[in-house]
Design a protein around this motif. Structure first.
Motif, PDB file in Angstrom:
ATOM      1  N   LYS A 173       7.007  13.578   1.095  1.00 29.74           N
ATOM      2  CA  LYS A 173       5.897  12.673   1.418  1.00 29.74           C
ATOM      3  C   LYS A 173       6.150  11.281   0.837  1.00 29.74           C
ATOM      4  O   LYS A 173       5.962  10.264   1.501  1.00 29.74           O
ATOM      5  CB  LYS A 173       4.583  13.212   0.826  1.00 29.74           C
ATOM      6  N   ALA A 174       6.567  11.267  -0.426  1.00 25.84           N
ATOM      7  CA  ALA A 174       6.846   9.985  -1.076  1.00 25.84           C
ATOM      8  C   ALA A 174       7.923   9.235  -0.301  1.00 25.84           C
ATOM      9  O   ALA A 174       7.827   8.017  -0.075  1.00 25.84           O
ATOM     10  CB  ALA A 174       7.273  10.204  -2.527  1.00 25.84           C
ATOM     11  N   TYR A 175       8.941   9.973   0.142  1.00 28.86           N
ATOM     12  CA  TYR A 175      10.016   9.375   0.925  1.00 28.86           C
ATOM     13  C   TYR A 175       9.482   8.771   2.223  1.00 28.86           C
ATOM     14  O   TYR A 175       9.850   7.655   2.610  1.00 28.86           O
ATOM     15  CB  TYR A 175      11.089  10.435   1.207  1.00 28.86           C
ATOM     16  N   GLU A 176       8.578   9.511   2.874  1.00 25.86           N
ATOM     17  CA  GLU A 176       7.954   8.999   4.106  1.00 25.86           C
ATOM     18  C   GLU A 176       7.243   7.656   3.866  1.00 25.86           C
ATOM     19  O   GLU A 176       7.338   6.742   4.673  1.00 25.86           O
ATOM     20  CB  GLU A 176       6.897   9.979   4.633  1.00 25.86           C
ATOM     21  N   TYR A 201      13.945   2.010  -5.672  1.00 25.03           N
ATOM     22  CA  TYR A 201      13.778   2.253  -7.116  1.00 25.03           C
ATOM     23  C   TYR A 201      12.546   3.121  -7.390  1.00 25.03           C
ATOM     24  O   TYR A 201      12.588   4.055  -8.194  1.00 25.03           O
ATOM     25  CB  TYR A 201      13.665   0.919  -7.858  1.00 25.03           C
ATOM     26  N   VAL A 202      11.447   2.808  -6.688  1.00 30.36           N
ATOM     27  CA  VAL A 202      10.193   3.540  -6.884  1.00 30.36           C
ATOM     28  C   VAL A 202      10.403   5.041  -6.670  1.00 30.36           C
ATOM     29  O   VAL A 202       9.858   5.880  -7.378  1.00 30.36           O
ATOM     30  CB  VAL A 202       9.109   2.998  -5.918  1.00 30.36           C
ATOM     31  N   LEU A 203      11.227   5.348  -5.675  1.00 33.28           N
ATOM     32  CA  LEU A 203      11.464   6.745  -5.333  1.00 33.28           C
ATOM     33  C   LEU A 203      12.412   7.417  -6.313  1.00 33.28           C
ATOM     34  O   LEU A 203      12.286   8.610  -6.607  1.00 33.28           O
ATOM     35  CB  LEU A 203      12.076   6.800  -3.921  1.00 33.28           C
ATOM     36  N   ALA A 204      13.353   6.637  -6.836  1.00 34.22           N
ATOM     37  CA  ALA A 204      14.443   7.243  -7.605  1.00 34.22           C
ATOM     38  C   ALA A 204      14.231   7.188  -9.108  1.00 34.22           C
ATOM     39  O   ALA A 204      14.967   7.808  -9.865  1.00 34.22           O
ATOM     40  CB  ALA A 204      15.751   6.526  -7.250  1.00 34.22           C
ATOM     41  N   ARG A 205      13.185   6.494  -9.544  1.00 35.93           N
ATOM     42  CA  ARG A 205      13.051   6.252 -10.978  1.00 35.93           C
ATOM     43  C   ARG A 205      12.854   7.552 -11.761  1.00 35.93           C
ATOM     44  O   ARG A 205      12.295   8.525 -11.269  1.00 35.93           O
ATOM     45  CB  ARG A 205      11.916   5.273 -11.259  1.00 35.93           C
ATOM     46  N   LYS A 206      13.338   7.513 -12.969  1.00 40.96           N
ATOM     47  CA  LYS A 206      13.288   8.696 -13.832  1.00 40.96           C
ATOM     48  C   LYS A 206      12.242   8.545 -14.933  1.00 40.96           C
ATOM     49  O   LYS A 206      12.024   9.445 -15.738  1.00 40.96           O
ATOM     50  CB  LYS A 206      14.666   8.933 -14.464  1.00 40.96           C
ATOM     51  N   MET A 207      11.652   7.368 -15.053  1.00 40.93           N
ATOM     52  CA  MET A 207      10.614   7.167 -16.072  1.00 40.93           C
ATOM     53  C   MET A 207       9.627   6.097 -15.621  1.00 40.93           C
ATOM     54  O   MET A 207       9.835   5.448 -14.648  1.00 40.93           O
ATOM     55  CB  MET A 207      11.228   6.754 -17.395  1.00 40.93           C
ATOM     56  N   LEU A 216       5.156  13.521  -9.748  1.00 34.12           N
ATOM     57  CA  LEU A 216       6.283  14.463  -9.737  1.00 34.12           C
ATOM     58  C   LEU A 216       6.965  14.528 -11.097  1.00 34.12           C
ATOM     59  O   LEU A 216       7.330  15.606 -11.579  1.00 34.12           O
ATOM     60  CB  LEU A 216       7.321  14.035  -8.691  1.00 34.12           C
ATOM     61  N   LEU A 217       7.129  13.345 -11.713  1.00 35.54           N
ATOM     62  CA  LEU A 217       7.837  13.275 -12.997  1.00 35.54           C
ATOM     63  C   LEU A 217       7.176  14.158 -14.050  1.00 35.54           C
ATOM     64  O   LEU A 217       7.846  14.663 -14.944  1.00 35.54           O
ATOM     65  CB  LEU A 217       7.894  11.823 -13.498  1.00 35.54           C
ATOM     66  N   ASP A 218       5.887  14.336 -13.920  1.00 39.45           N
ATOM     67  CA  ASP A 218       5.169  15.164 -14.881  1.00 39.45           C
ATOM     68  C   ASP A 218       5.652  16.619 -14.844  1.00 39.45           C
ATOM     69  O   ASP A 218       5.388  17.390 -15.764  1.00 39.45           O
ATOM     70  CB  ASP A 218       3.660  15.094 -14.597  1.00 39.45           C
ATOM     71  N   PHE A 269       0.830  -1.208   0.000  1.00 44.75           N
ATOM     72  CA  PHE A 269       0.000   0.000   0.000  1.00 44.75           C
ATOM     73  C   PHE A 269       0.867   1.262   0.000  1.00 44.75           C
ATOM     74  O   PHE A 269       0.669   2.177  -0.804  1.00 44.75           O
ATOM     75  CB  PHE A 269      -0.917  -0.018   1.228  1.00 44.75           C
ATOM     76  N   ASN A 270       1.851   1.297   0.887  1.00 44.59           N
ATOM     77  CA  ASN A 270       2.715   2.476   0.979  1.00 44.59           C
ATOM     78  C   ASN A 270       3.611   2.617  -0.247  1.00 44.59           C
ATOM     79  O   ASN A 270       3.867   3.726  -0.716  1.00 44.59           O
ATOM     80  CB  ASN A 270       3.538   2.426   2.268  1.00 44.59           C
ATOM     81  N   LEU A 271       4.074   1.490  -0.751  1.00 49.72           N
ATOM     82  CA  LEU A 271       4.868   1.513  -1.982  1.00 49.72           C
ATOM     83  C   LEU A 271       4.034   2.110  -3.116  1.00 49.72           C
ATOM     84  O   LEU A 271       4.522   2.923  -3.904  1.00 49.72           O
ATOM     85  CB  LEU A 271       5.288   0.085  -2.337  1.00 49.72           C
ATOM     86  N   GLY A 272       2.777   1.729  -3.181  1.00 57.67           N
ATOM     87  CA  GLY A 272       1.890   2.222  -4.233  1.00 57.67           C
ATOM     88  C   GLY A 272       1.661   3.720  -4.140  1.00 57.67           C
ATOM     89  O   GLY A 272       1.694   4.427  -5.157  1.00 57.67           O
ATOM     90  N   LEU A 273       1.440   4.195  -2.917  1.00 58.94           N
ATOM     91  CA  LEU A 273       1.269   5.644  -2.737  1.00 58.94           C
ATOM     92  C   LEU A 273       2.511   6.386  -3.217  1.00 58.94           C
ATOM     93  O   LEU A 273       2.421   7.367  -3.967  1.00 58.94           O
ATOM     94  CB  LEU A 273       1.011   5.979  -1.260  1.00 58.94           C
ATOM     95  N   ALA A 274       3.682   5.908  -2.776  1.00 57.47           N
ATOM     96  CA  ALA A 274       4.936   6.564  -3.161  1.00 57.47           C
ATOM     97  C   ALA A 274       5.151   6.486  -4.672  1.00 57.47           C
ATOM     98  O   ALA A 274       5.584   7.462  -5.304  1.00 57.47           O
ATOM     99  CB  ALA A 274       6.110   5.909  -2.433  1.00 57.47           C
ATOM    100  N   PHE A 275       4.818   5.344  -5.240  1.00 61.68           N
ATOM    101  CA  PHE A 275       4.973   5.161  -6.691  1.00 61.68           C
ATOM    102  C   PHE A 275       4.157   6.207  -7.449  1.00 61.68           C
ATOM    103  O   PHE A 275       4.641   6.845  -8.378  1.00 61.68           O
ATOM    104  CB  PHE A 275       4.517   3.754  -7.086  1.00 61.68           C
ATOM    105  N   GLN A 276       2.893   6.388  -7.040  1.00 60.90           N
ATOM    106  CA  GLN A 276       2.036   7.328  -7.757  1.00 60.90           C
ATOM    107  C   GLN A 276       2.492   8.766  -7.543  1.00 60.90           C
ATOM    108  O   GLN A 276       2.439   9.587  -8.465  1.00 60.90           O
ATOM    109  CB  GLN A 276       0.575   7.158  -7.324  1.00 60.90           C
TER     110      GLN A 276
END
Lengths: 326, 326
Positions: A290-293, A320-326, A215-217, A203-210
């Protein structure tokens, strides 16, 4: 970052190959045309995060593993179905610049193929032989569709609150990540405690992923991202960086931002002004923090598992979820 | 005919009232907007044939009945979902005469609400507590979506064969009728023999229902039908009356028909010529006779059940399907 990705891909090479094979084999449609259209969305470079989560969580709970790739297709089919139905919606705003006839044929096929994938995923999940697992998948898809309707309903609403944003990303992304992990644990007949912890991880991974995605946008560039930046805004989707910056900005800067947001055809120049204001008013840093949290929460949730190669991968996935560039 | 309908409605009054209540209560959405949109399609005068079939078949197999209305919502939600996604497709051809913006907003909401209903129906079917029932529903929805894709793929194809037509109506209508009856029997823990017979009843009833529906598009009038006649043809859907007439016609009459069929905007005058040819070349009578054959098969399939009020209703429903005018 690229190092992390390469390391993950290399560690997951065999699993990824098995997943690809299963995704193709499990489609099993009656008509060739169905497999052609479904294949188009399924094999266009997805990261396979959801099947990986299912497999890794099951493995962490000592599942022997044979049928895991087969059943890992369930959340990926759900994901592909929502992508197909999302594309339709997102296409809406572009419709005005496009010949209608093309997009109409595309829409119909997309919707029906999405339906097929949704039904297929539930049919496969029933094969696991555990009614509780079917319930999880059915409830996840139900909540996801409600979330999409809510997002659509709120589209173009400049007053979207932080709370509403979280309701949207929870339903749009987090609950399917959660469900993938949960089903993995259930397949392994894990203890309720382990099941809950892995669900929390997902669940938390998913929130951070989204949030990272949102952010990437604003922080990526078109070439890296593979699609135009600023797209969310052009589609009327307010995400956290904008919500926070609007809240923090002076009345005059707030109205500058609102003017750009309301203009569906803002220029690159305007977009750069907006991004500068998102930075100045801490929309970017707040979202990033927040994503980091949430990533910390995800990692914390699996702390009771002894270290293993599988646990290491789950922790790396979080980074990876936090650091990804694409 | 109206007598038959009135008699049926009066005999089924209590069941119909319970079904309406359950359809509304079971929606149970998180957001009000979802119930508003779903309610729009659900409460627009449906005949509730599928929930009735589930309830009646369960009752015929001595199910005590308390939770039947609750679970009878499952096939109706599936049906409503496919209607929502069909409307999108059928709207396609009308799009040219309509402001696009309206239909776009409508399409997106329709698709997502359809997804919600599909997921909801599977979530409710899981609550029955019988994995085999979930499998039936998931497989039915999968096959239905494949059938829709096939129909779409064949749209406008003037060479559609009788065999392909049956493949389409089987998937479009018959398998959900079959599934409704089968689930009813399964809920009553009926013998395999009774389950098979009731499935056969539903399947043949569904085929006849769709053929009767397709006939009405040529034999009814706009006022009675509540929608324009000739609509199927305008949407590029070849149905059995046309397929048969094209096969039987002289080359010259066949090309007259093909010319009218290929013209999406045929006049009333042309349409009347076409209907005359459908009659002359036995497209109408052939379809009507076929539908009658399937009704006989449906009735035959339940011959082993002793006469009862419930059996009487199932037999009357079969007559109604054939005789209905709207």
């Amino acid at each position: 970052m690229d190092d992390l990705k390469n390391k993950l891909v290399s560690m997951l090479k065999d699993d990824l190959a098995e997943i690809e094979k299963a995704l193709s084999k499990n489609l099993d449609p009656y008509f060739d045309i169905v497999s052609k259209v479904a294949g188009h969305i399924l094999f266009s470079g997805g990261k396979r995060l959801r099947p990986l989560l299912l497999i890794l969580c099951a493995r962490l709970c000592n599942h022997s593993g044979e049928n895991l790739p087969y059943f890992s297709t369930v959340p990926e089919y759900v994901h592909a179905a929502t992508l197909l139905h999302d594309d339709l919606i997102d296409e809406a705003k572009l419709r005005h610049n496009k010949p209608v006839a093309n997009s109409v044929w595309g829409n119909s096929i997309a919707v029906l193929t999405g339906d097929f994938l949704l039904a297929r995923s539930l049919a496969i999940s029933a094969q696991i032989g555990n009614l509780k697992i079917v319930e999880v998948i059915a409830e996840v898809t139900q909540k996801m569709s409600e979330g999409e309707i809510f997002q659509l309903y709120k589209k173009g609403n400049i007053d979207l609150t932080e709370e509403e944003y979280f309701e949207i990303i929870k339903r749009k992304t987090a609950i399917l990540f959660e469900g993938s992990c949960k089903v993995g644990a259930m397949m392994a007949k894990a203890s309720m405690n382990h099941e809950t912890n892995l669900s929390t991880y997902g669940f938390n991974l998913g929130l951070a992923f989204q949030m990272a995605d949102d952010l990437l946008d604003y922080t990526s560039d078109t070439k890296t991202l593979g699609k135009n930046i600023g797209t969310d805004l052009k589609e009327g989707k307010l995400t956290l960086p904008v919500i926070i910056a609007l809240k923090n900005a002076t009345p005059s800067d707030s109205s500058v931002m609102k003017k750009i947001i309301k203009d569906n055809n803002f220029s690159d120049y305007d977009f750069n002004i907006l991004v500068e204001l998102l930075n100045r008013y801490e929309g970017i840093s707040y979202t990033s923090n927040k994503a980091y949290e949430y990533i910390l929460k995800a990692k914390e949730a699996i702390s009771m598992f002894p270290m293993s190669k599988t646990k290491e991968i789950l922790l790396m996935l979080a980074d990876y979820v936090l650091a990804r560039k694409m």
